[in-house]
Enzyme design. Structure first.
Site, PDB file in Angstrom:
ATOM      1  N   LYS A 351      43.526   5.485   9.336  1.00  0.00           N
ATOM      2  CA  LYS A 351      44.300   6.570   9.975  1.00  0.00           C
ATOM      3  C   LYS A 351      43.520   7.148  11.161  1.00  0.00           C
ATOM      4  CE  LYS A 351      47.275   9.695  10.979  1.00  0.00           C
ATOM      5  NZ  LYS A 351      47.140  11.088  10.831  1.00  0.00           N
ATOM      6  N   HIS A 354      43.902   4.802  13.924  1.00  0.00           N
ATOM      7  CA  HIS A 354      45.289   4.986  14.400  1.00  0.00           C
ATOM      8  C   HIS A 354      45.335   6.155  15.393  1.00  0.00           C
ATOM      9  CE1 HIS A 354      48.965   7.395  14.147  1.00  0.00           C
ATOM     10  NE2 HIS A 354      49.650   6.295  13.901  1.00  0.00           N
TER      11      HIS A 354
HETATM   12  P1  NDP Z   1      49.688  23.538   8.714  1.00  0.00           P
HETATM   13  O1  NDP Z   1      48.673  24.395   9.354  1.00  0.00           O
HETATM   14  O2  NDP Z   1      51.103  23.684   9.090  1.00  0.00           O
HETATM   15  O3  NDP Z   1      49.590  23.721   7.125  1.00  0.00           O
HETATM   16  C1  NDP Z   1      48.361  23.759   6.483  1.00  0.00           C
HETATM   17  C2  NDP Z   1      48.590  23.933   5.002  1.00  0.00           C
HETATM   18  O4  NDP Z   1      47.310  23.993   4.373  1.00  0.00           O
HETATM   19  C3  NDP Z   1      49.312  25.239   4.662  1.00  0.00           C
HETATM   20  O5  NDP Z   1      50.153  25.040   3.569  1.00  0.00           O
HETATM   21  C4  NDP Z   1      48.145  26.152   4.310  1.00  0.00           C
HETATM   22  O6  NDP Z   1      48.490  27.193   3.446  1.00  0.00           O
HETATM   23  C5  NDP Z   1      47.251  25.173   3.588  1.00  0.00           C
HETATM   24  N1  NDP Z   1      45.891  25.671   3.521  1.00  0.00           N
HETATM   25  C6  NDP Z   1      45.097  26.019   4.543  1.00  0.00           C
HETATM   26  N2  NDP Z   1      43.907  26.432   4.074  1.00  0.00           N
HETATM   27  C7  NDP Z   1      43.967  26.337   2.729  1.00  0.00           C
HETATM   28  C8  NDP Z   1      43.071  26.619   1.676  1.00  0.00           C
HETATM   29  N3  NDP Z   1      41.847  27.076   1.945  1.00  0.00           N
HETATM   30  N4  NDP Z   1      43.474  26.417   0.400  1.00  0.00           N
HETATM   31  C9  NDP Z   1      44.703  25.953   0.137  1.00  0.00           C
HETATM   32  N5  NDP Z   1      45.611  25.657   1.099  1.00  0.00           N
HETATM   33  C10 NDP Z   1      45.240  25.855   2.363  1.00  0.00           C
HETATM   34  O7  NDP Z   1      49.168  22.043   8.931  1.00  0.00           O
HETATM   35  P2  NDP Z   1      49.936  20.640   8.858  1.00  0.00           P
HETATM   36  O8  NDP Z   1      51.025  20.702   7.856  1.00  0.00           O
HETATM   37  O9  NDP Z   1      50.228  20.198  10.234  1.00  0.00           O
HETATM   38  O10 NDP Z   1      48.766  19.707   8.329  1.00  0.00           O
HETATM   39  C11 NDP Z   1      48.392  19.605   6.974  1.00  0.00           C
HETATM   40  C12 NDP Z   1      47.438  18.432   6.844  1.00  0.00           C
HETATM   41  O11 NDP Z   1      48.100  17.253   7.299  1.00  0.00           O
HETATM   42  C13 NDP Z   1      46.183  18.572   7.701  1.00  0.00           C
HETATM   43  O12 NDP Z   1      45.106  17.982   7.045  1.00  0.00           O
HETATM   44  C14 NDP Z   1      46.547  17.763   8.946  1.00  0.00           C
HETATM   45  O13 NDP Z   1      45.403  17.285   9.610  1.00  0.00           O
HETATM   46  C15 NDP Z   1      47.350  16.639   8.324  1.00  0.00           C
HETATM   47  N6  NDP Z   1      48.284  15.963   9.214  1.00  0.00           N
HETATM   48  C16 NDP Z   1      49.027  16.665  10.127  1.00  0.00           C
HETATM   49  C17 NDP Z   1      49.915  15.977  10.947  1.00  0.00           C
HETATM   50  C18 NDP Z   1      50.765  16.704  11.942  1.00  0.00           C
HETATM   51  O14 NDP Z   1      51.420  16.025  12.752  1.00  0.00           O
HETATM   52  N7  NDP Z   1      50.837  18.034  11.920  1.00  0.00           N
HETATM   53  C19 NDP Z   1      50.078  14.517  10.855  1.00  0.00           C
HETATM   54  C20 NDP Z   1      49.311  13.918   9.812  1.00  0.00           C
HETATM   55  C21 NDP Z   1      48.435  14.620   9.045  1.00  0.00           C
HETATM   56  P3  NDP Z   1      48.954  28.623   4.069  1.00  0.00           P
HETATM   57  O15 NDP Z   1      50.359  28.412   4.481  1.00  0.00           O
HETATM   58  O16 NDP Z   1      48.812  29.506   2.901  1.00  0.00           O
HETATM   59  O17 NDP Z   1      48.032  28.942   5.193  1.00  0.00           O
END
Ligand code: NDP
Length: 627
Positions: A351, A354
């Site tokens: 990934k 990628h």
């Molecule tokens: P967001 O910022 O939208 O969401 C992050 C999520 O992680 C939220 O649900 C947040 O909870 C939670 N979170 C953050 N800190 C903590 C913590 N300390 N303990 C528990 N939960 C936590 O990010 P994305 O959805 O975009 O990304 C999520 C993952 O997917 C990341 O690792 C990202 O790198 C990966 N990813 C993202 C892509 C994209 O296009 N956006 C593509 C592929 C992978 P809360 O809402 O409470 O803050």
């Protein structure tokens, strides 16, 4: 079903008895009202408006526990209503029953409950004591929380739903998690959803998503980990879609105490592959499987079908394969764009590369745009038309398509693209890919150039050198077919370097990766899907180095002059095209007769006696010269 002791807790007037009785009827179990266990002395005190002390409560709680224990040990389930406002009280009531006690907390606000109490007839509890109950209330860490404002039927349905085991758990309802949850649910998978709780900012996130999206209506939301874990069928399958890095480690530490032998955690975040390997080993010691998986496709891909790159123990993958393949995008033959990548953190490695390839693909399009805009002097819609035309050919790619679309977006009278600050962000995967390439001794020059171009863009505001722009008279631009050749060739180089890097890691770490299969799962769902990726599936079945493929080699030779002319022309216009230059330079070394490495070897031998090999000496012998 295993027998359980269900205890409805909360302040007086929250509805414990009414709801508890109804729930007991639903279960076909006996109901016990905790108030009936109070000794006469307690009832007199409460009726007189005197709050009970902990001493007053002790025997009462012990008696409730005694009754509950007897029922439990005789194999029965039962429902109790008991205020149990403090954690210490709950410990007393649950002693020797432990995890078989299910706490259901009926949560309401003071005003609503006070009104209810005032309207209640014939109860010994005085409404004036309500505030004293709220004062000592310690909300439970682990319980099913129910909002008392809901109507009775909804409350019972919610409790039943929360007690029914789900097939699959998903943690993190951010951008990606929400879309994945909708995708899973849409495929008929019963889901438990968890998002962390932060008072004031992150409250009822899972519940809110469930009410927002119809396809999630049968999912169950949690914000306490114990109940979430208990809501899952075993072996549990829990997909994490949370912030990568320390946050993922901390979360795993919090989750593990609620897991059992054989459960599987799947990390879908963009975790560093070394962290994934460490987590696999760490969790193995605890009997828990860990699968690290790349997920590509962004928010929309996650919803309609992403490309999924899982790795870890093969036996663990078997447990989750059905779920991952079900939600993945499908390739042209209808096969899922999800495949078992290999052991260790290989899925996250793949990934990461990628994403590196993605950086360079984006940069190459940006460089063509810059040339068409500032050398050829086209306006954004004209450039969009060129990209759209190319996108209909073998140059078709998701990234080219979206660039054509974004170029025609207006804000007011302006093209939106002209209003966007020229400063690129990044989330670290391009950096990791560059470091990994360097560690493996691989010349991923396109990934590196694209990453560095983003870095340069961030310092531009601080260090702007006022130089002379090219005087544009006498300059000629090159033709669209030549620009097209340049772009096509640079993309070939980008993919050749990316797959060579994966192949090298596969050899070094004994991962035995299947390059053609990796290309196949990148033909749909992911950000770097393209017509060329489809070509590569066939090419990589025969040659791991795509430059060894006769068809690719032919394209290199044909398109090289276009790339050269593009580079020369762009430089004359003072345009920045680092990734096209990196591609051209790479080809100059590989295809040309003249390189710089012989001078480097001689210099190394001169100052450090590092030795060198000689042209035509098939023995591979190393020479040293006293220069
Ligand atoms: P967001 O910022 O939208 O969401 C992050 C999520 O992680 C939220 O649900 C947040 O909870 C939670 N979170 C953050 N800190 C903590 C913590 N300390 N303990 C528990 N939960 C936590 O990010 P994305 O959805 O975009 O990304 C999520 C993952 O997917 C990341 O690792 C990202 O790198 C990966 N990813 C993202 C892509 C994209 O296009 N956006 C593509 C592929 C992978 P809360 O809402 O409470 O803050």
């Amino acid at each position: 079903m295993e027998n359980r002791i269900y205890i409805f807790m909360g302040v007086s007037g929250c509805g414990k008895t009414t709801i508890g009785k109804l729930f007991a009827e639903t279960l076909g179990a006996k109901f016990y009202d905790g108030d009936t266990f109070h000794p006469e002395s307690n009832i007199e005190k409460m009726a007189a408006g005197i709050p009970l002390t902990d001493d007053d409560r002790y025997n009462w709680l012990v008696d409730i526990n005694k009754q509950a224990r007897e029922l439990f040990s005789s194999g029965q389930s039962a429902v109790f209503a008991c205020s149990a406002l403090k954690e210490a009280y709950r410990v007393l009531v649950a002693q020797q029953i432990g995890d078989a006690v299910v706490w259901i907390y009926l949560k309401g606000d003071v005003d609503t409950i006070h009104l209810r109490l005032k309207n209640r007839k014939g109860h010994f509890m005085s409404p004036e004591l309500l505030q004293s109950q709220f004062d000592i209330l310690e909300e439970p860490d682990s319980a099913i929380y129910i909002d008392t404002a809901l109507d009775t039927n909804t409350i019972i349905q919610t409790i039943v739903k929360k007690l029914t085991k789900s097939e699959f758990g998903l943690v993190g309802l951010g951008v990606m998690g929400k879309s994945l949850a909708r995708n899973f649910a849409g495929k008929g998978i019963s889901l438990s959803l968890y998002n962390r709780f932060i008072k004031g900012s992150e409250e009822q996130i899972a519940e809110k998503s469930i009410s927002e999206y119809p396809e999630l209506h049968s999912a169950v939301g949690f914000e306490d980990l114990k109940s979430f874990a208990e809501s899952l069928e075993r072996p549990r399958k829990i997909f994490l879609m949370i912030k990568a890095g320390e946050e993922t480690d901390t979360f795993i530490d919090e989750l593990v105490p609620y897991l059992n032998n054989g459960d599987v955690i799947i990390d879908g975040g963009n975790s560093y592959y070394g962290d994934t390997q460490r987590r696999i080993l760490f969790l193995k010691l605890k009997g828990i499987h860990f699968i690290g998986t790349g997920v590509s496709g962004g928010e929309q891909g996650a919803l309609t079908g992403p490309s999924i790159m899982p790795s870890g123990p093969a036996e663990a993958y078997k447990l989750v394969e059905r779920y991952l393949t079900l939600i993945a995008a499908k390739d042209k033959s209808g096969d899922p764009c999800c495949t078992y990548i290999g052991i260790d953190g290989s899925g996250h490695f793949v990934k990461m590369i990628h994403n590196g390839i993605e950086y360079a693909e984006m940069q190459l399009i940006a460089e063509v745009y810059v040339y068409l805009r500032y050398a050829v002097k086209m306006q954004p819609p004209q450039i969009a038309a060129v990209f759209t035309e190319w996108d209909k050919s073998e140059l078709n790619s998701y990234l080219l398509g979206i660039t054509a679309a974004l170029l025609v977006k207006k804000e007011g009278d302006a093209w939106l693209i002209d209003l966007i600050l020229d400063k690129a962000g990044n989330k670290g995967t391009g950096n990791w890919a560059t470091i990994a390439a360097s560690e493996l001794g691989q010349p991923a020059t396109l990934i590196t150039s694209a990453l560095l171009a983003r870095y340069v863009s961030t310092i531009k505001e601080n260090i702007r050198v006022n130089g002379e722009q090219a005087t544009e008279h006498n300059l000629e631009t090159i033709s669209l077919p030549e620009i097209r050749d340049a772009y096509r060739l640079a993309r070939i180089v980008n993919h050749q370097q990316g797959f060579m890097l994966i192949d090298e890691a596969s050899k070094k770490y004994s991962w035995d990766l299947n390059l053609a299969e990796i290309a196949r799962i990148w033909t749909n769902g992911c950000i770097i899907r393209s017509a060329f990726m489809e070509e590569l599936v066939l090419v990589l079945k025969k040659d791991s180095n795509i430059f060894e493929n006769a068809t690719v080699l032919k394209q290199l030779k044909i398109a090289k002059s276009g790339l050269k002319m593009f580079a020369v022309s762009a430089l004359q216009y003072d345009l920045s095209i680092p990734s096209h230059l990196a591609a051209l330079d790479y080809l100059n070394v590989l295809m040309g007769n003249y390189a710089t490495a012989n001078i480097i070897q001689a210099q190394r031998d001169y100052f450090g006696a590092h030795t060198y090999q000689k042209i035509g000496d098939s023995t591979g012998k190393y020479y040293h010269t006293e220069w």
